[in-house]
Motif scaffolding. Structure first.
Motif, PDB file in Angstrom:
ATOM      1  N   VAL A  95       0.832  -1.207   0.000  1.00 33.49           N
ATOM      2  CA  VAL A  95       0.000   0.000   0.000  1.00 33.49           C
ATOM      3  C   VAL A  95       0.863   1.252   0.000  1.00 33.49           C
ATOM      4  O   VAL A  95       0.588   2.216  -0.717  1.00 33.49           O
ATOM      5  CB  VAL A  95      -0.977  -0.006   1.203  1.00 33.49           C
ATOM      6  N   GLN A  97       2.081   1.419  -3.706  1.00 31.61           N
ATOM      7  CA  GLN A  97       1.082   1.613  -4.751  1.00 31.61           C
ATOM      8  C   GLN A  97       0.163   2.812  -4.516  1.00 31.61           C
ATOM      9  O   GLN A  97      -0.229   3.479  -5.464  1.00 31.61           O
ATOM     10  CB  GLN A  97       0.232   0.343  -4.911  1.00 31.61           C
ATOM     11  N   VAL A  98      -0.168   3.075  -3.261  1.00 31.69           N
ATOM     12  CA  VAL A  98      -1.109   4.153  -2.953  1.00 31.69           C
ATOM     13  C   VAL A  98      -0.383   5.453  -2.620  1.00 31.69           C
ATOM     14  O   VAL A  98      -0.746   6.524  -3.102  1.00 31.69           O
ATOM     15  CB  VAL A  98      -2.050   3.747  -1.797  1.00 31.69           C
TER      16      VAL A  98
END
Length: 162
Positions: A28, A31-32
């Motif tokens: 996360v 990717q985020v």
């Protein structure tokens, strides 16, 4: 007396949850939140990619010998993970040098030189010696070492319950 299946399955499921949350947090953050991993960060993920399914399998192995073997393998996986995290943290603290090629993932090679030059313009090089940030004085690599040690200790406990 509680049967071993009921005493050790929750331990395997706890390892599964903690390891899953740890690798999930890493993914996360990448990717985020756009936190680009370095080469050593990516290598530290390998034990989790092995440990998460192994923990799931261990939870459903027959109690006794087979499950103890699963826990022993989990302990080994997470001891290796702790070593990788400690090594990376040592690189970040300047205790020893990191790999010479520790400059992030270049991706697939483009077919033409012009495409390669365009790719270089947008490339973000990540140095293994630079901690992205620290929490309570520890980098993510340091936290990985501690979490991995805890997971190994939990696995050892699971292997020793009779």
């Amino acid at each position: 007396m509680i049967a071993p299946v009921y005493r050790t399955r929750p331990i395997a499921l706890a390892i599964l949850a903690i390891a899953g949350a740890t690798i999930g947090g890493a993914l996360v953050s990448q990717q985020v939140f756009g936190l680009a991993p370095c080469k050593l960060c990516l290598i530290q993920r390998w034990p989790y990619y092995a440990g998460v399914p192994l923990a799931a399998l261990t939870a459903y192995l027959p109690p006794g010998g087979p499950r103890r073997v699963g826990f022993a393998l989990l302990a080994l996986v997470f001891l290796v993970s702790a070593g990788l995290g400690a090594h990376h943290a040592g690189v970040e603290w300047g205790f020893w040098p990191g790999p010479i090629d520790c400059a992030g993932d270049a991706g697939a090679a483009p077919p033409r030189v012009d495409d390669f030059l365009k790719q270089l313009d947008g490339a973000r090089v990540v140095n293994c010696a630079d901690a992205a940030f620290r929490v309570l004085g520890l980098s993510l690599a340091g936290w990985n070492a501690l979490i991995s040690l805890a997971l190994a200790a939990i696995a050892i406990r699971g292997a020793t319950i009779r």
